[in-house]
Motif scaffolding. Structure first.
Motif, mmCIF file in Angstrom:
data_model
loop_
_atom_site.group_PDB
_atom_site.id
_atom_site.type_symbol
_atom_site.label_atom_id
_atom_site.label_comp_id
_atom_site.label_asym_id
_atom_site.label_seq_id
_atom_site.Cartn_x
_atom_site.Cartn_y
_atom_site.Cartn_z
ATOM 1 N N GLU A 108 0.822 -1.214 0.000
ATOM 2 C CA GLU A 108 0.000 0.000 0.000
ATOM 3 C C GLU A 108 0.857 1.266 0.000
ATOM 4 O OE1 GLU A 108 -2.671 -0.401 3.315
ATOM 5 O OE2 GLU A 108 -3.936 -1.855 2.265
ATOM 6 N N LYS A 109 1.960 1.211 -0.733
ATOM 7 C CA LYS A 109 2.844 2.374 -0.871
ATOM 8 C C LYS A 109 3.485 2.352 -2.251
ATOM 9 C CE LYS A 109 4.198 2.783 4.012
ATOM 10 N NZ LYS A 109 5.359 2.742 4.956
ATOM 11 N N GLY A 110 3.667 3.531 -2.824
ATOM 12 C CA GLY A 110 4.420 3.645 -4.060
ATOM 13 C C GLY A 110 3.572 3.674 -5.318
ATOM 14 N N THR A 111 4.173 4.216 -6.371
ATOM 15 C CA THR A 111 3.550 4.244 -7.694
ATOM 16 C C THR A 111 4.616 3.910 -8.726
ATOM 17 O OG1 THR A 111 4.064 6.589 -8.114
ATOM 18 C CG2 THR A 111 1.976 6.084 -6.986
ATOM 19 N N ILE A 112 4.189 3.535 -9.908
ATOM 20 C CA ILE A 112 5.124 3.341 -11.012
ATOM 21 C C ILE A 112 4.535 3.935 -12.283
ATOM 22 C CG2 ILE A 112 4.302 0.981 -11.499
ATOM 23 C CD1 ILE A 112 7.358 0.468 -12.287
ATOM 24 N N THR A 113 5.343 4.736 -12.954
ATOM 25 C CA THR A 113 4.960 5.402 -14.196
ATOM 26 C C THR A 113 5.869 4.907 -15.310
ATOM 27 O OG1 THR A 113 4.236 7.369 -12.994
ATOM 28 C CG2 THR A 113 4.711 7.642 -15.336
ATOM 29 N N ILE A 114 5.306 4.715 -16.496
ATOM 30 C CA ILE A 114 6.059 4.156 -17.621
ATOM 31 C C ILE A 114 6.065 5.121 -18.790
ATOM 32 C CG2 ILE A 114 6.163 2.268 -19.295
ATOM 33 C CD1 ILE A 114 4.529 0.641 -17.212
ATOM 34 N N TYR A 115 7.237 5.293 -19.388
ATOM 35 C CA TYR A 115 7.373 5.991 -20.666
ATOM 36 C C TYR A 115 7.899 4.995 -21.686
ATOM 37 C CZ TYR A 115 6.410 10.780 -19.197
ATOM 38 O OH TYR A 115 5.788 11.927 -18.762
ATOM 39 N N THR A 137 12.312 12.050 -22.863
ATOM 40 C CA THR A 137 13.257 13.031 -23.390
ATOM 41 C C THR A 137 13.807 13.893 -22.257
ATOM 42 O OG1 THR A 137 11.650 14.830 -23.737
ATOM 43 C CG2 THR A 137 11.825 13.148 -25.475
ATOM 44 N N LYS A 138 14.698 14.800 -22.613
ATOM 45 C CA LYS A 138 15.240 15.729 -21.625
ATOM 46 C C LYS A 138 14.165 16.646 -21.063
ATOM 47 C CE LYS A 138 19.988 15.967 -23.365
ATOM 48 N NZ LYS A 138 21.050 16.854 -23.927
ATOM 49 N N GLU A 139 13.088 16.822 -21.815
ATOM 50 C CA GLU A 139 12.008 17.702 -21.375
ATOM 51 C C GLU A 139 10.972 16.980 -20.518
ATOM 52 O OE1 GLU A 139 13.202 17.877 -24.728
ATOM 53 O OE2 GLU A 139 14.418 19.501 -23.852
ATOM 54 N N THR A 140 11.071 15.662 -20.410
ATOM 55 C CA THR A 140 10.113 14.915 -19.599
ATOM 56 C C THR A 140 10.266 15.301 -18.128
ATOM 57 O OG1 THR A 140 10.211 13.034 -21.128
ATOM 58 C CG2 THR A 140 9.314 12.627 -18.921
ATOM 59 N N ALA A 156 17.803 4.446 -24.608
ATOM 60 C CA ALA A 156 17.496 5.400 -23.533
ATOM 61 C C ALA A 156 18.491 5.338 -22.378
ATOM 62 C CB ALA A 156 16.085 5.139 -23.002
ATOM 63 N N THR A 157 19.420 4.396 -22.405
ATOM 64 C CA THR A 157 20.331 4.181 -21.275
ATOM 65 C C THR A 157 21.050 5.453 -20.855
ATOM 66 O OG1 THR A 157 20.694 1.857 -21.846
ATOM 67 C CG2 THR A 157 22.385 2.928 -20.498
ATOM 68 N N THR A 158 21.734 6.088 -21.793
ATOM 69 C CA THR A 158 22.518 7.276 -21.473
ATOM 70 C C THR A 158 21.636 8.404 -20.950
ATOM 71 O OG1 THR A 158 24.155 6.700 -23.162
ATOM 72 C CG2 THR A 158 24.147 8.972 -22.383
ATOM 73 N N LEU A 159 20.486 8.599 -21.574
ATOM 74 C CA LEU A 159 19.597 9.684 -21.173
ATOM 75 C C LEU A 159 19.061 9.459 -19.754
ATOM 76 C CD1 LEU A 159 18.223 12.304 -21.953
ATOM 77 C CD2 LEU A 159 16.363 10.965 -22.975
ATOM 78 N N LEU A 161 20.540 7.889 -17.294
ATOM 79 C CA LEU A 161 21.628 8.161 -16.356
ATOM 80 C C LEU A 161 21.896 9.656 -16.251
ATOM 81 C CD1 LEU A 161 23.967 5.261 -17.514
ATOM 82 C CD2 LEU A 161 22.754 5.399 -15.327
ATOM 83 N N GLU A 162 21.937 10.338 -17.373
ATOM 84 C CA GLU A 162 22.217 11.779 -17.370
ATOM 85 C C GLU A 162 21.128 12.545 -16.641
ATOM 86 O OE1 GLU A 162 24.716 12.156 -21.583
ATOM 87 O OE2 GLU A 162 22.582 12.645 -21.512
ATOM 88 N N GLN A 163 19.873 12.227 -16.914
ATOM 89 C CA GLN A 163 18.762 12.951 -16.296
ATOM 90 C C GLN A 163 18.655 12.646 -14.805
ATOM 91 O OE1 GLN A 163 18.494 15.294 -18.602
ATOM 92 N NE2 GLN A 163 16.307 15.365 -18.154
ATOM 93 N N ALA A 164 18.890 11.407 -14.436
ATOM 94 C CA ALA A 164 18.835 11.055 -13.019
ATOM 95 C C ALA A 164 19.903 11.807 -12.236
ATOM 96 C CB ALA A 164 19.027 9.545 -12.854
ATOM 97 N N ILE A 165 21.107 11.841 -12.765
ATOM 98 C CA ILE A 165 22.210 12.506 -12.067
ATOM 99 C C ILE A 165 22.008 14.014 -12.036
ATOM 100 C CG2 ILE A 165 24.697 12.925 -12.078
ATOM 101 C CD1 ILE A 165 24.962 10.109 -13.382
#
Length: 235
Positions: A108-115, A137-140, A156-159, A161-165
């Protein structure tokens, strides 16, 4: 529901029901491949993505283990699943996200969103899921998410990692076995060279940010998917 691989009549019945529901969502050549190879890779822990998604969705468990379940357990141990998770590149059938959402429903905790632009499902299977049939994308916007996840996310791997960091988000990325370099010189290199390049780049970006360090691990050799898994560890 987990189904034993030894119960082949039930597996075939489930597969036919799956085809009736989703078969027309695939391109003709994709559907032809699925039908022709469903049995061929049924006992292969390193099955192609398009089939692995179906096996996972049908609840088929290999004698070695459950590929998506193994990643779910690793993420749960490292970060917990009681978070707002963003999965990028789920594939046609979001089998991993369905496992996560089901677990989150239990606690009863958490959500998950998919792109994922290739999604063949139109409605969420669970109320704590959101589906976006579009490219990440970078705009997401990612400010509302705690953890970015990619399971064999390919291009999408590089994107991810880059966006998360850049946005100081936790991440867990299980790399694929492809070379997705955009330069000819790098593309000609062996896959392990490209993977090491991504690892080195991620370490550099994390060092610049200064809030986390990179952890690199792999699945056991039994899984026959010997690609790096990258996630961060907070200082």
């Amino acid at each position: 529901m987990l189904v034993s691989y030894s119960n082949e009549p039930i597996i075939q019945e489930m597969f036919q029901e799956y085809l009736l529901k989703y078969g027309d969502k695939y391109l003709p050549e994709e559907l032809q491949y699925i039908v022709a190879n469903f049995e061929r890779f049924l006992y292969d822990i390193g099955a192609p993505d398009i089939l692995m998604e179906i096996y996972g969705e049908l609840g088929l468990t290999h004698k070695i283990g459950d590929f998506y379940g193994e990643h779910l357990n690793r993420i749960n141990r490292r970060f917990g699943l009681d978070k707002n998770i963003l999965e990028i590149g789920s594939g046609y059938m979001p089998a991993f996200a369905h496992k996560v959402a089901a677990y989150q429903q239990k606690i009863e905790k958490g959500t998950i969103t998919i792109y994922e632009p290739l999604l063949i499902v139109d409605e969420p299977k669970y109320p704590n899921m959101k589906l976006y049939k579009e490219e990440f994308t970078k705009e997401t916007p990612i400010q509302d998410y705690d953890l970015l996840v990619g399971i064999l996310p390919c291009e999408a791997t590089t994107l991810i990692l880059e966006q998360a960091i850049a946005n100081d988000k936790d991440f867990y990325v299980a790399m694929c076995g492809c070379n997705h370099s955009t330069t000819k010189s790098m593309y000609r290199q062996p896959i392990d060279f490209y993977q090491q390049y991504i690892i080195n780049k991620t370490k550099y970006l994390l060092n610049e940010k200064g809030t986390s360090e990179l952890v690199v691990e792999r699945l056991s050799e039994d899984y026959d998917i010997d690609y790096p898994i990258l996630h961060n560890k907070r200082h």
